[in-house]
Motif scaffolding. Structure first.
Motif, mmCIF file in Angstrom:
data_model
loop_
_atom_site.group_PDB
_atom_site.id
_atom_site.type_symbol
_atom_site.label_atom_id
_atom_site.label_comp_id
_atom_site.label_asym_id
_atom_site.label_seq_id
_atom_site.Cartn_x
_atom_site.Cartn_y
_atom_site.Cartn_z
ATOM 1 N N CYS A 46 4.408 18.535 -21.687
ATOM 2 C CA CYS A 46 5.202 18.761 -22.890
ATOM 3 C C CYS A 46 5.615 20.225 -23.024
ATOM 4 C CB CYS A 46 4.415 18.347 -24.127
ATOM 5 S SG CYS A 46 4.104 16.570 -24.196
ATOM 6 N N CYS A 85 8.716 20.982 -21.211
ATOM 7 C CA CYS A 85 9.799 20.012 -21.380
ATOM 8 C C CYS A 85 10.937 20.645 -22.172
ATOM 9 C CB CYS A 85 9.285 18.777 -22.116
ATOM 10 S SG CYS A 85 10.545 17.544 -22.483
ATOM 11 N N SER A 137 10.895 20.148 -25.958
ATOM 12 C CA SER A 137 9.694 20.451 -26.750
ATOM 13 C C SER A 137 10.005 21.023 -28.128
ATOM 14 C CB SER A 137 8.774 21.409 -25.981
ATOM 15 O OG SER A 137 9.424 22.644 -25.791
ATOM 16 N N PRO A 147 6.006 17.980 -30.136
ATOM 17 C CA PRO A 147 5.316 19.273 -30.162
ATOM 18 C C PRO A 147 6.032 20.336 -30.988
ATOM 19 C CG PRO A 147 5.741 18.541 -27.895
ATOM 20 C CD PRO A 147 6.541 17.681 -28.807
ATOM 21 N N THR A 195 -0.213 21.698 -28.131
ATOM 22 C CA THR A 195 0.768 21.076 -27.249
ATOM 23 C C THR A 195 0.124 20.699 -25.915
ATOM 24 O OG1 THR A 195 2.546 22.357 -28.250
ATOM 25 C CG2 THR A 195 2.986 21.401 -26.087
#
Lengths: 235, 235
Positions: B10, B13, B16, B21, B29
């Motif tokens: 995450c 990502c 995010s 998150p 996270t």
DNA sequence: GCCGGAATTTGATCCGGATCAATCGAGGCC
DNA sequence: GGCCTCGATTGATCCGGATCAAATTCCGGC
């Protein structure tokens, strides 16, 4: 001033089976009760929550009833929900910490209040309360989404029938007479809730009366054939 | 099979900032990432959630898009929401532990999955995650209630304009071109979402085109005068 | 490129509920 | 009780969007 006749804790409250403690253990209920504040009685028309205000607590109707409502940018009022005893209001404030609609008493109203800070602290230690708050939010979400599809897919009579049957069901859960009751809201409020005009609400009620499905005397309603009303939804 | 080009956690990502998150600390996270499962790519039309199924996880769209939909008792389809990358689906399952509508891919779809058991366990120890889940539920609730009043108080063109402007805004947040995009859903899906017929959606789009507010080529839309569209809501 | 089925656009008509308007009834106040 | 005001009912007309019905465009498969 608190009325001396009312229960003093959630555990002994007549609404405990319906209200927030519904799925909590005795211990959790006792702890929650310590965080609950009791508000004094409000008059009809009093505003318990104001749109735009910071969310500082959850509110629960203890007796009486209320409407969750607001105004569109063109000044038209809308009614998101009617709140009966045991129902929690103000959940939409979790979105960004501010309320987006008013909560207005429809008749003399007593309520409980759970300060947000204490609720969050309790959720840390009480898994049952965590689940319960998620359940409440999920239910409100499901209800709002169901209502939305209903407004767009069911005709006027179907929506009014649905409203009456749902109200009856909710009264029944509270051990109130489900077939003969007084509407605490005006036709206009009902219309704004169902996305109709008050004339259409009145005419639809008239149609139900003509069909022998209900008796209507001003705000008093008697359901004579709830099955016939419920059947309007099937189609 | 997992594509090797996609991020593995995450924290790294691209979504995010938008996804679950969004408001979590780096530590939270990282812990959440350990609970997230990555689903394989689904084809268009695939059903990720089934109405009636036990809720066993939250689902997040990673790429592609989906619709949350179901059928009324008369067989008519309704569309509760369209889901873009970073959006969480299936929240309504918190009501009673079962989903009430389907989640269907509108185009090739990748997704993440957070098993409910792990989520509940993490919520015990991560206050940020608790708040975030409540925030998500509150947002969905607010959105559903807002849509409901919109369906009952705004006319066809206003609702379509609102839909386009909202879509544009959501694309923008995802760093996708907000003024020129492809609709992944059919006119029929849009109609079912807005409580209209597909003919009315088509005609309203035609009216926007005639007014010079949009360019329409099949499913490709270019917004030329988003302000004019947004203005339809004011009235 | 061509073909076939589905999606979309466009056209004609219809209808449920909104709107405008008047009357009726109920409850609160003196 | 009688008045007065607001809410509710009932009536007449109108209109936005649904419905029914082609015609057209798009898109995937060959």
């Amino acid at each position: 001033m608190e009325s001396t006749s009312t229960e003093l804790s959630c555990g002994s409250c007549a609404l405990s089976r319906i209200c927030l403690p519904a799925h909590l253990s005795a211990r959790e209920t006792r702890i929650l009760a310590g965080a609950v504040e009791r508000g004094r009685e409000l008059q009809s028309g009093a505003r318990l929550i104001r749109a735009g205000a910071r969310m500082d607590a959850l509110y629960v109707v203890r007796s009486g009833s209320a409407k969750s409502c607001g105004v569109m940018n063109d000044g038209e009022e809308y009614v998101r929900a009617f709140n009966l005893p045991g129902e929690v209001a103000g959940l939409e404030g979790f979105a960004d910490g501010h309320h987006t609609c008013d909560l207005v008493a429809l008749e003399p109203l007593r309520y409980c209040r759970i300060p947000l800070g204490r609720l969050e602290r309790l959720m840390e230690t009480l898994p049952g309360l965590r689940r319960e708050v998620l359940r409440l939010l999920g239910q409100s979400l499901e209800e709002a989404q169901r209502m939305r599809t209903e407004v767009s897919m069911v005709d006027a009579r179907g929506r009014l029938a649905s409203f009456l049957v749902d109200l009856s069901r909710r009264l029944e859960r509270r051990n109130l007479p489900p077939m003969h009751f007084r509407l605490s809201m005006s036709r206009r409020d009902i219309a704004r809730h169902l996305g109709l005009t008050l004339e259409t609400v009145s005419r639809s009620l008239g149609a139900f009366r003509s069909a022998g499905w209900v008796e209507v005397r001003a705000r008093y309603i008697k359901l004579l054939q709830p099955k016939a009303l419920a059947a309007l939804l099937a189609h």
